[in-house]
Design a protein around this motif. Structure first.
Motif, PDB file in Angstrom:
ATOM      1  N   ASP A  67      23.341  -1.125  33.728  1.00 40.44           N
ATOM      2  CA  ASP A  67      23.764  -1.032  32.332  1.00 40.44           C
ATOM      3  C   ASP A  67      22.819  -1.843  31.465  1.00 40.44           C
ATOM      4  OD1 ASP A  67      24.496  -3.667  32.784  1.00 40.44           O
ATOM      5  OD2 ASP A  67      26.649  -3.273  32.793  1.00 40.44           O
ATOM      6  N   SER A  68      23.154  -1.978  30.189  1.00 43.80           N
ATOM      7  CA  SER A  68      22.287  -2.697  29.266  1.00 43.80           C
ATOM      8  C   SER A  68      23.112  -3.249  28.118  1.00 43.80           C
ATOM      9  CB  SER A  68      21.178  -1.778  28.738  1.00 43.80           C
ATOM     10  OG  SER A  68      21.731  -0.668  28.058  1.00 43.80           O
ATOM     11  N   THR A  69      22.509  -4.150  27.361  1.00 41.12           N
ATOM     12  CA  THR A  69      23.185  -4.765  26.228  1.00 41.12           C
ATOM     13  C   THR A  69      22.762  -4.084  24.924  1.00 41.12           C
ATOM     14  OG1 THR A  69      21.448  -6.429  26.002  1.00 41.12           O
ATOM     15  CG2 THR A  69      23.318  -6.983  27.411  1.00 41.12           C
ATOM     16  N   GLY A  70      23.622  -4.177  23.916  1.00 42.03           N
ATOM     17  CA  GLY A  70      23.298  -3.618  22.607  1.00 42.03           C
ATOM     18  C   GLY A  70      23.685  -2.159  22.473  1.00 42.03           C
ATOM     19  N   PRO A  71      23.321  -1.536  21.356  1.00 46.82           N
ATOM     20  CA  PRO A  71      23.756  -0.170  21.072  1.00 46.82           C
ATOM     21  C   PRO A  71      22.922   0.927  21.731  1.00 46.82           C
ATOM     22  CG  PRO A  71      22.503  -1.012  19.220  1.00 46.82           C
ATOM     23  CD  PRO A  71      22.625  -2.149  20.201  1.00 46.82           C
ATOM     24  N   VAL A  72      21.814   0.569  22.395  1.00 46.72           N
ATOM     25  CA  VAL A  72      20.910   1.546  23.004  1.00 46.72           C
ATOM     26  C   VAL A  72      20.849   1.288  24.506  1.00 46.72           C
ATOM     27  CG1 VAL A  72      18.530   2.381  23.124  1.00 46.72           C
ATOM     28  CG2 VAL A  72      19.536   1.780  20.915  1.00 46.72           C
ATOM     29  N   PHE A  73      21.104   2.323  25.294  1.00 42.95           N
ATOM     30  CA  PHE A  73      20.991   2.167  26.746  1.00 42.95           C
ATOM     31  C   PHE A  73      19.557   1.827  27.115  1.00 42.95           C
ATOM     32  CE2 PHE A  73      20.056   4.280  30.896  1.00 42.95           C
ATOM     33  CZ  PHE A  73      20.768   3.410  31.699  1.00 42.95           C
ATOM     34  N   CYS A  74      18.615   2.694  26.751  1.00 44.47           N
ATOM     35  CA  CYS A  74      17.208   2.433  27.043  1.00 44.47           C
ATOM     36  C   CYS A  74      16.354   3.448  26.303  1.00 44.47           C
ATOM     37  CB  CYS A  74      16.944   2.511  28.538  1.00 44.47           C
ATOM     38  SG  CYS A  74      15.212   2.246  28.978  1.00 44.47           S
ATOM     39  N   ALA A  75      15.386   2.960  25.547  1.00 45.02           N
ATOM     40  CA  ALA A  75      14.522   3.825  24.750  1.00 45.02           C
ATOM     41  C   ALA A  75      13.267   4.257  25.491  1.00 45.02           C
ATOM     42  CB  ALA A  75      14.135   3.116  23.453  1.00 45.02           C
ATOM     43  N   GLY A  76      13.170   3.919  26.786  1.00 44.62           N
ATOM     44  CA  GLY A  76      12.011   4.337  27.551  1.00 44.62           C
ATOM     45  C   GLY A  76      11.003   3.215  27.740  1.00 44.62           C
ATOM     46  N   PHE A  77       9.799   3.573  28.153  1.00 42.37           N
ATOM     47  CA  PHE A  77       8.770   2.581  28.403  1.00 42.37           C
ATOM     48  C   PHE A  77       8.359   1.899  27.094  1.00 42.37           C
ATOM     49  CE2 PHE A  77       6.635   3.498  32.717  1.00 42.37           C
ATOM     50  CZ  PHE A  77       7.866   3.712  33.310  1.00 42.37           C
ATOM     51  N   ASP A  78       7.871   0.674  27.230  1.00 43.05           N
ATOM     52  CA  ASP A  78       7.387  -0.097  26.082  1.00 43.05           C
ATOM     53  C   ASP A  78       6.000   0.431  25.716  1.00 43.05           C
ATOM     54  OD1 ASP A  78       6.442  -1.988  24.276  1.00 43.05           O
ATOM     55  OD2 ASP A  78       7.479  -3.637  25.287  1.00 43.05           O
ATOM     56  N   LEU A  79       5.945   1.249  24.667  1.00 40.57           N
ATOM     57  CA  LEU A  79       4.701   1.937  24.338  1.00 40.57           C
ATOM     58  C   LEU A  79       3.598   0.985  23.889  1.00 40.57           C
ATOM     59  CD1 LEU A  79       6.060   5.121  22.529  1.00 40.57           C
ATOM     60  CD2 LEU A  79       5.466   4.799  24.937  1.00 40.57           C
ATOM     61  N   ALA A  80       3.958  -0.190  23.391  1.00 43.03           N
ATOM     62  CA  ALA A  80       2.935  -1.145  22.958  1.00 43.03           C
ATOM     63  C   ALA A  80       2.039  -1.545  24.125  1.00 43.03           C
ATOM     64  CB  ALA A  80       3.598  -2.378  22.345  1.00 43.03           C
ATOM     65  N   GLU A  81       2.569  -1.544  25.325  1.00 38.57           N
ATOM     66  CA  GLU A  81       1.765  -1.941  26.476  1.00 38.57           C
ATOM     67  C   GLU A  81       0.691  -0.911  26.806  1.00 38.57           C
ATOM     68  OE1 GLU A  81       4.845  -4.857  28.867  1.00 38.57           O
ATOM     69  OE2 GLU A  81       4.539  -2.810  29.606  1.00 38.57           O
ATOM     70  N   PHE A  82       0.917   0.333  26.440  1.00 39.08           N
ATOM     71  CA  PHE A  82      -0.083   1.362  26.708  1.00 39.08           C
ATOM     72  C   PHE A  82      -1.336   1.171  25.845  1.00 39.08           C
ATOM     73  CE2 PHE A  82       3.688   3.150  28.493  1.00 39.08           C
ATOM     74  CZ  PHE A  82       3.258   3.962  29.523  1.00 39.08           C
ATOM     75  N   GLU A  83      -1.219   0.392  24.785  1.00 37.00           N
ATOM     76  CA  GLU A  83      -2.349   0.152  23.886  1.00 37.00           C
ATOM     77  C   GLU A  83      -3.228  -1.005  24.342  1.00 37.00           C
ATOM     78  OE1 GLU A  83      -0.559  -0.421  20.090  1.00 37.00           O
ATOM     79  OE2 GLU A  83       0.348   1.578  20.031  1.00 37.00           O
ATOM     80  N   ASP A  84      -2.771  -1.751  25.321  1.00 38.59           N
ATOM     81  CA  ASP A  84      -3.523  -2.912  25.814  1.00 38.59           C
ATOM     82  C   ASP A  84      -4.305  -2.504  27.062  1.00 38.59           C
ATOM     83  OD1 ASP A  84      -4.461  -5.300  26.819  1.00 38.59           O
ATOM     84  OD2 ASP A  84      -2.587  -6.396  26.539  1.00 38.59           O
ATOM     85  N   GLU A  85      -5.586  -2.283  26.905  1.00 39.85           N
ATOM     86  CA  GLU A  85      -6.407  -1.790  28.014  1.00 39.85           C
ATOM     87  C   GLU A  85      -6.508  -2.793  29.145  1.00 39.85           C
ATOM     88  OE1 GLU A  85     -10.164  -0.466  26.621  1.00 39.85           O
ATOM     89  OE2 GLU A  85      -9.329   1.130  25.332  1.00 39.85           O
ATOM     90  N   SER A  86      -6.288  -4.072  28.866  1.00 41.39           N
ATOM     91  CA  SER A  86      -6.458  -5.102  29.890  1.00 41.39           C
ATOM     92  C   SER A  86      -5.334  -5.112  30.919  1.00 41.39           C
ATOM     93  CB  SER A  86      -6.554  -6.482  29.232  1.00 41.39           C
ATOM     94  OG  SER A  86      -5.297  -6.871  28.669  1.00 41.39           O
TER      95      SER A  86
END
Length: 221
Positions: A55-74
């Motif tokens: 399960d998860s906390t807050g009003p959203v179960f899960c919005a998917g992968f953290d897209l900001a990490e896809f922008e970090d080539e390192s």
């Protein structure tokens, strides 16, 4: 570093694994995925466990992968290694998993729900694959749940399902009012926990074998 995934034991033979990143819509960052994988590895080896809730906390179960990490080539090598481990750990978990879903379960959150064995949802739950604009979602495990025709539509269009429609399509086991979700989830888990643990492990092994067919690629199941 603050932990983003917690594990509790709400009742005998039952564990609850909770994603606690509500300010980021419980997005699946590397840290979240790795903490989930570590927790599931430990729970899978626990002889006193029969079923685990995700399960998860807050009003959203899960919005998917953290897209900001896809922008970090390192961090791309770490990102994909974490993703592969997370998918495989969920897929191969040897006991029943129950997804307790409130609000959006989108993209990787949709996949997280389908990788669980049972899904109970609040009326606020929605299911959608916005990642189809740039990527792919899991297919055969979804087809195992809802059939090929519906799985193809959900894998080839951005269609969104509400909770009641998802129930009609057998994606969900049960739909309840939002305030009733925690209690109803625990009730379902207690029901599973009454079963023989060996029988549960056997049923889960059969489900894993059926959902991942030899012709599927790494991302097919």
């Amino acid at each position: 570093m603050e932990k983003l995934v917690t594990v509790s034991r709400p009742a005998p033979r039952i564990a609850a694994l909770t994603i606690d990143r509500p300010e980021k819509r419980n997005a699946l960052s590397i840290q979240v995925r790795d903490e989930m994988s570590d927790a599931l590895d430990a729970l899978g080896a626990d002889d006193g466990l029969s079923v685990a809730i995700i399960d998860s906390t807050g009003p959203v179960f899960c919005a998917g992968f953290d897209l900001a990490e896809f922008e970090d080539e390192s961090i791309q090598e770490e990102l994909w290694a974490s993703s592969d481990r997370w998918h495989e750990t969920l897929r191969s978990f040897p006991l029943p998993l129950i997804a307790s879903i409130q609000g959006p379960a989108h993209a990787g959150g949709f996949d997280l729900a389908t990788m669980c064995d049972l899904r109970i949802a609040a009326r606020s739950a929605t299911f959608k694959r916005p990642e189809l604009a740039w990527g792919v979602g899991l297919y055969s495990i979804l087809a195992d749940l809802v059939g090929g025709a519906v799985a193809r539509e959900l894998s080839m269009t951005p269609r969104e399902l509400g909770a009641e429609e998802a129930l009609d399509l057998h994606l969900l086991t049960r739909v309840v009012d939002d305030d009733d979700l925690p209690a109803a989830t625990l009730e379902l888990a207690r029901s599973v926990a009454t079963c023989d643990r060996g029988a549960l492990r056997h049923a889960k092994a059969m489900a894993i074998a059926f959902a991942k067919r030899p012709s599927d690629g790494d991302w097919g199941w």
